[in-house]
Design a protein around this motif. Structure first.
Motif, short mmCIF file in Angstrom:
data_model
loop_
_atom_site.label_atom_id
_atom_site.label_comp_id
_atom_site.label_asym_id
_atom_site.label_seq_id
_atom_site.Cartn_x
_atom_site.Cartn_y
_atom_site.Cartn_z
N GLN A 1 15.88 -20.07 -13.75
CA GLN A 1 16.39 -21.30 -14.35
C GLN A 1 17.09 -22.19 -13.32
N PHE A 2 17.75 -21.58 -12.31
CA PHE A 2 18.49 -22.33 -11.28
C PHE A 2 17.98 -21.94 -9.90
N SER A 3 16.68 -22.06 -9.70
CA SER A 3 16.07 -21.55 -8.46
C SER A 3 16.60 -22.25 -7.22
N LYS A 4 16.95 -23.55 -7.33
CA LYS A 4 17.42 -24.30 -6.17
C LYS A 4 18.93 -24.24 -5.98
N LYS A 5 19.62 -23.62 -6.94
CA LYS A 5 21.09 -23.60 -6.87
C LYS A 5 21.67 -22.20 -6.66
N ILE A 6 20.86 -21.17 -6.80
CA ILE A 6 21.36 -19.80 -6.70
C ILE A 6 21.27 -19.34 -5.25
N GLN A 7 22.30 -18.64 -4.78
CA GLN A 7 22.35 -18.13 -3.42
C GLN A 7 22.77 -16.67 -3.45
N PHE A 8 22.06 -15.83 -2.71
CA PHE A 8 22.40 -14.41 -2.60
C PHE A 8 23.24 -14.22 -1.35
N LEU A 9 24.46 -13.73 -1.52
CA LEU A 9 25.33 -13.46 -0.39
C LEU A 9 24.94 -12.15 0.28
N GLU A 10 25.65 -11.80 1.34
CA GLU A 10 25.23 -10.68 2.20
C GLU A 10 25.09 -9.37 1.44
N ASP A 11 26.06 -9.06 0.57
CA ASP A 11 26.01 -7.78 -0.15
C ASP A 11 24.91 -7.74 -1.20
N ALA A 12 24.36 -8.91 -1.58
CA ALA A 12 23.33 -8.95 -2.61
C ALA A 12 21.94 -9.18 -2.05
N LEU A 13 21.83 -9.39 -0.73
CA LEU A 13 20.51 -9.65 -0.16
C LEU A 13 19.59 -8.45 -0.30
#
Length: 440
Positions: free
Chosen positions: A319-331
């Protein structure tokens, strides 16, 4: 020659299974939260400073000085979590595990935050264990694994269809608005024609008819579309707003038009419209932050922690493909979720076809082909009930795919119609503006 040769397809399925297992283990080992505190060691009758850590399935305590792991037990082994006082003075947290009572004190940032988070993950673990039921004790067969994959694909496709349906409704609202604009411009065109005709013209309506003031029509109140839209997902969460010392239980509701955050009493705390969300940060597979930026005043930001957050992240990413960011622990979580799925998109259907063929024709092994370099694979049989269930899921997937395709075609036509209507409206407005400038 080996009696049981393995084909490349078999190696691929094994590697996919290993990757899925590694990703599950990785998710279980991720440290969700840790808090500085003291643990009462009953053998030495003293408080030991250290860190209390929470993972998706266990609770651990490590001493600061020695680094020794003093506490390590599964969440399902917990019988009770309570707030108590030690020596009638110090506020403490007690966890009852298989008849053993563990005492934790001097918790930072405070006892309530730690209690809310531990209780949330403990309850979700109990609920997931109950849902698993007797099936968890049995070893899953190949048919069950395939059924689980297809059910996951069906759920994702259903979520996509819901979002697509909501998008189609928005297109319909735009079309209705454009039709109303065209009607208003027709009225303006007739009024301009009357103004442009001279006063002595016998067919002018000014000499014999005065325009009657149009009375606004009373239209019934339209139902609130937000109240009617479907819910994509609703999960219990721990909500942190502004400070870490204010973590409270609540709910996150994912809607096609945005996100709603409610407290434990289902009272709305905040609603993020989809267009207002500026950033979604994925800190871990279990924790995200949602932010809306403002100029001249503080941003609105909520930090959400949940045991079921891995279910919500794929929907938010869609739904928010251009706004979501995965930080280091979630990569690692993002890579583990994407890499097998890229291959599963085709391998699921190939495997489904092969397994169903093997169930119908046991004499013909799935995946076998003629050729000097092709070798037969010893295939695990699936039951007739599993084959029937797979057929039903595949039929549902086919129906959903056809409905999605039809909806996409309808929306493409609606977009073309919207584009042409906007062009016509722009030309009409420019023409009427020129006519009004001539009148003045």
């Amino acid at each position: 020659m080996d009696a049981n040769p393995v084909s490349p397809a078999g190696l691929e399925s094994v590697s996919l299974g290993e990757e899925a297992g590694q990703s599950e283990l990785m998710n279980e080992d991720i440290r969700i939260h840790s808090w500085p505190c003291s643990y009462y060691l009953d053998t030495s009758k003293q408080w030991i400073p250290g860190k209390l850590s929470l993972t998706a399935t266990s609770i651990k305590f490590t001493a600061d000085k020695t680094g020794e792991l003093l506490v390590d037990f599964h969440l399902s082994a917990i019988g009770e979590i309570k707030k108590e006082s030690s020596h009638l003075i110090f506020s403490s947290l007690t966890i009852l595990e298989k008849g053993t009572k563990h005492w934790f004190s001097s918790l930072h940032p405070n006892r309530n935050v730690v209690f809310n988070i531990l209780e949330h993950f403990w309850r979700e673990q109990l609920l997931s264990s109950q849902e698993a039921g007797a099936g968890a004790a049995l070893e899953s067969s190949k048919g069950k694994e395939l059924t689980g994959m297809l059910e996951g694909s069906q759920k994702r496709l259903e979520d996509t269809a819901k979002v697509l349906h909501s998008q189609g409704e928005q297109f319909d609202n735009i079309m209705r608005g454009l039709h109303k604009i065209e009607g208003d411009m027709d009225v303006a065109d007739r009024l301009l024609t009357e103004l442009e005709s001279p006063s002595w013209w016998p067919f002018s309506t000014k000499l014999w008819k005065t325009p009657v003031e149009a009375k606004p029509k009373e239209t019934p109140a339209a139902p609130d579309p937000k109240a009617q839209e479907g819910i994509l997902l609703r999960i219990p969460v721990i909500i942190t707003h502004r400070t870490d010392s204010n973590a409270k239980p609540g709910k996150l509701t994912v809607l096609p038009s945005g996100l709603e955050i409610q407290d434990c009493n289902s009272q709305l705390l905040h609603r993020f419209e989809a267009r207002d969300v500026d950033d979604i940060w994925v800190h871990t597979p279990y924790e995200i932050s949602v932010r809306q930026r403002f100029i001249g005043k503080p941003d609105t930001s909520f930090r959400l922690l949940a045991a079921r957050m891995p279910e919500a992240i794929p929907i938010l990413q869609m739904q928010f493909s251009k706004k979501i960011q995965f930080l280091e622990d979630a990569l690692g979580f993002a890579g583990a979720r994407k890499s097998p799925q890229a291959d599963l998109g085709t391998s699921i259907w190939q495997a489904a076809t092969g397994f169903l063929g093997a169930a119908v024709n046991p004499g013909t092994p799935a995946g076998s082909a003629e050729g000097p370099d092709k070798e037969q694979v010893q295939l695990q049989k699936i039951s007739q009930e599993e084959a029937k269930e797979l057929r039903q899921i595949l039929k549902k997937l086919k129906g959903l795919a056809l409905e999605t395709e039809a909806e996409l075609e309808r929306q493409d036509e609606a977009l073309d119609s919207i584009g042409s209507s906007v062009d016509r409206a722009t030309l009409t407005i420019e023409r009427q503006n020129r006519r009004m400038r001539k009148l003045t």
